[in-house]
Write a protein that holds these residues in place. Structure first.
Motif, PDB file in Angstrom:
ATOM      1  N   LYS A  43      63.123  -6.591  62.946  1.00 61.72           N
ATOM      2  CA  LYS A  43      61.884  -6.848  62.211  1.00 61.72           C
ATOM      3  C   LYS A  43      60.778  -5.923  62.704  1.00 61.72           C
ATOM      4  N   GLY A  44      59.891  -5.536  61.765  1.00 61.10           N
ATOM      5  CA  GLY A  44      58.791  -4.657  62.094  1.00 61.10           C
ATOM      6  C   GLY A  44      57.473  -5.394  62.252  1.00 61.10           C
ATOM      7  N   HIS A  45      56.387  -4.637  62.323  1.00 62.48           N
ATOM      8  CA  HIS A  45      55.075  -5.216  62.605  1.00 62.48           C
ATOM      9  C   HIS A  45      54.611  -6.174  61.510  1.00 62.48           C
ATOM     10  N   MET A  46      54.996  -5.900  60.271  1.00 59.56           N
ATOM     11  CA  MET A  46      54.543  -6.720  59.150  1.00 59.56           C
ATOM     12  C   MET A  46      55.519  -7.852  58.819  1.00 59.56           C
ATOM     13  N   MET A  47      56.303  -8.269  59.793  1.00 62.65           N
ATOM     14  CA  MET A  47      57.256  -9.355  59.554  1.00 62.65           C
ATOM     15  C   MET A  47      56.560 -10.655  59.164  1.00 62.65           C
ATOM     16  N   VAL A  48      55.271 -10.775  59.472  1.00 61.03           N
ATOM     17  CA  VAL A  48      54.549 -12.005  59.145  1.00 61.03           C
ATOM     18  C   VAL A  48      54.190 -12.101  57.663  1.00 61.03           C
ATOM     19  N   THR A  49      54.592 -11.131  56.887  1.00 55.66           N
ATOM     20  CA  THR A  49      54.452 -11.270  55.431  1.00 55.66           C
ATOM     21  C   THR A  49      55.656 -11.990  54.832  1.00 55.66           C
ATOM     22  N   GLU A  50      56.653 -12.308  55.657  1.00 56.17           N
ATOM     23  CA  GLU A  50      57.887 -12.952  55.194  1.00 56.17           C
ATOM     24  C   GLU A  50      57.836 -14.437  55.533  1.00 56.17           C
ATOM     25  N   GLN A  51      58.034 -15.286  54.539  1.00 59.09           N
ATOM     26  CA  GLN A  51      57.900 -16.725  54.739  1.00 59.09           C
ATOM     27  C   GLN A  51      58.897 -17.261  55.758  1.00 59.09           C
ATOM     28  N   GLU A  52      60.114 -16.750  55.749  1.00 56.10           N
ATOM     29  CA  GLU A  52      61.114 -17.235  56.706  1.00 56.10           C
ATOM     30  C   GLU A  52      60.668 -16.960  58.140  1.00 56.10           C
ATOM     31  N   THR A  53      60.117 -15.771  58.353  1.00 57.25           N
ATOM     32  CA  THR A  53      59.609 -15.436  59.690  1.00 57.25           C
ATOM     33  C   THR A  53      58.452 -16.344  60.074  1.00 57.25           C
ATOM     34  N   ALA A  61      57.673 -10.922  69.039  1.00 61.58           N
ATOM     35  CA  ALA A  61      57.663  -9.505  68.674  1.00 61.58           C
ATOM     36  C   ALA A  61      58.887  -9.146  67.853  1.00 61.58           C
ATOM     37  N   GLY A  62      58.712  -8.158  66.985  1.00 66.38           N
ATOM     38  CA  GLY A  62      59.823  -7.591  66.229  1.00 66.38           C
ATOM     39  C   GLY A  62      60.397  -6.388  66.957  1.00 66.38           C
ATOM     40  N   THR A  63      61.715  -6.307  67.051  1.00 64.02           N
ATOM     41  CA  THR A  63      62.330  -5.230  67.827  1.00 64.02           C
ATOM     42  C   THR A  63      62.165  -3.863  67.166  1.00 64.02           C
ATOM     43  N   GLU A  64      61.854  -3.824  65.876  1.00 64.66           N
ATOM     44  CA  GLU A  64      61.661  -2.553  65.175  1.00 64.66           C
ATOM     45  C   GLU A  64      60.193  -2.324  64.823  1.00 64.66           C
ATOM     46  N   ASP A  65      59.297  -2.897  65.589  1.00 64.78           N
ATOM     47  CA  ASP A  65      57.866  -2.685  65.391  1.00 64.78           C
ATOM     48  C   ASP A  65      57.527  -1.243  65.764  1.00 64.78           C
ATOM     49  N   THR A  66      57.070  -0.460  64.796  1.00 65.60           N
ATOM     50  CA  THR A  66      56.728   0.936  65.066  1.00 65.60           C
ATOM     51  C   THR A  66      55.237   1.129  65.335  1.00 65.60           C
ATOM     52  N   LEU A  67      54.409   0.137  64.994  1.00 68.86           N
ATOM     53  CA  LEU A  67      52.976   0.222  65.294  1.00 68.86           C
ATOM     54  C   LEU A  67      52.701  -0.121  66.752  1.00 68.86           C
TER      55      LEU A  67
END
Length: 230
Positions: free
Chosen positions: A198-208, A165-171
């Motif tokens: 990281k937010g909900h869309m962190m999976v759009t980042e290759q490093e993540t 989980a991302g700690t800044e997930d707002t969804l």
């Protein structure tokens, strides 16, 4: 795959703007698919696929379905303590996670009829778990399903769980969902990998993505392949 896993992806398990009947239907789809894999080995993979040692992972609504096959049990009383007082207009004015979770309360009777007494009837008020003993470990990512299970339903989870989980997930707010779920799992084998800021869309980042792959390989390698070095 390069670490010795067979991966199966089920197409058309869509994400939803509300949490509806699919919170039960899709976990049942996962078990149906597992049955098909076990009974109909793909040509050339007969000696490779082990349908008795299975892990389930998913992100966002698919993270919900991954948690749902962990042995968790739906707790209607807890769910209605969160959603039962709201009408449609109040729900629609609320933040996303309330809209996502609570519209199911407005058609709960139809939902229970759809699910059937095989799952809904119990002595303790909690619904029966939707799972299979072949599922050995689960990895729910960015899940937003905490209100459906509550603390008692989560206490029924009986196999290793790794939350992402991302700690800044707002969804799917971190503290009220992944944090709450993790705290109420009565397991020794539970893990929470928190992606700071990281937010909900962190999976759009290759490093993540690369880091999630790393943790997924270690988690499933340890529990499915007995890789003690992981």
């Amino acid at each position: 795959v390069s670490h010795g896993f067979v991966m199966v992806t089920i197409l058309n398990l869509e994400s939803y703007l509300i949490q509806g009947f699919e919170v039960v239907d899709h976990p049942l789809d996962l078990i149906f698919t597992l049955d098909q894999i076990g009974d109909n080995k793909l040509a050339g993979l007969e000696e490779i696929i082990n349908s008795d040692e299975v892990g389930v992972a998913g992100y966002s609504s698919d993270g919900d379905y991954s948690l749902a096959v962990s042995g968790a049990r739906i707790d209607p009383e807890y769910y209605f303590s969160k959603c039962g007082h709201m009408n449609l207009e109040e729900i629609q004015r609320s933040e996303f996670i309330v809209q996502y979770m609570c519209e199911l309360a407005l058609e709960w009777e139809q939902f229970a009829d759809h699910v059937g007494e095989e799952i809904t009837l119990s002595d303790d008020g909690l619904w029966q778990p939707i799972t299979d003993e072949r599922i050995r470990a689960v990895m729910p990512m960015a899940a937003g399903i905490a209100w459906l299970f509550g603390d008692q339903g989560l206490a029924s989870v009986d196999r290793p769980v790794m939350m992402i989980a991302g700690t800044e997930d707002t969804l799917c707010p971190y503290r009220d969902n992944s944090g709450y779920i993790f705290e109420n799992l009565m397991l020794d084998d539970k893990y929470l990998i928190s992606f700071i800021d990281k937010g909900h869309m962190m999976v759009t980042e290759q490093e993540t993505i690369n880091r999630i792959r790393h943790f997924a390989t270690a988690f499933f390698g340890y529990y499915l392949q007995n890789r003690q070095d992981y």
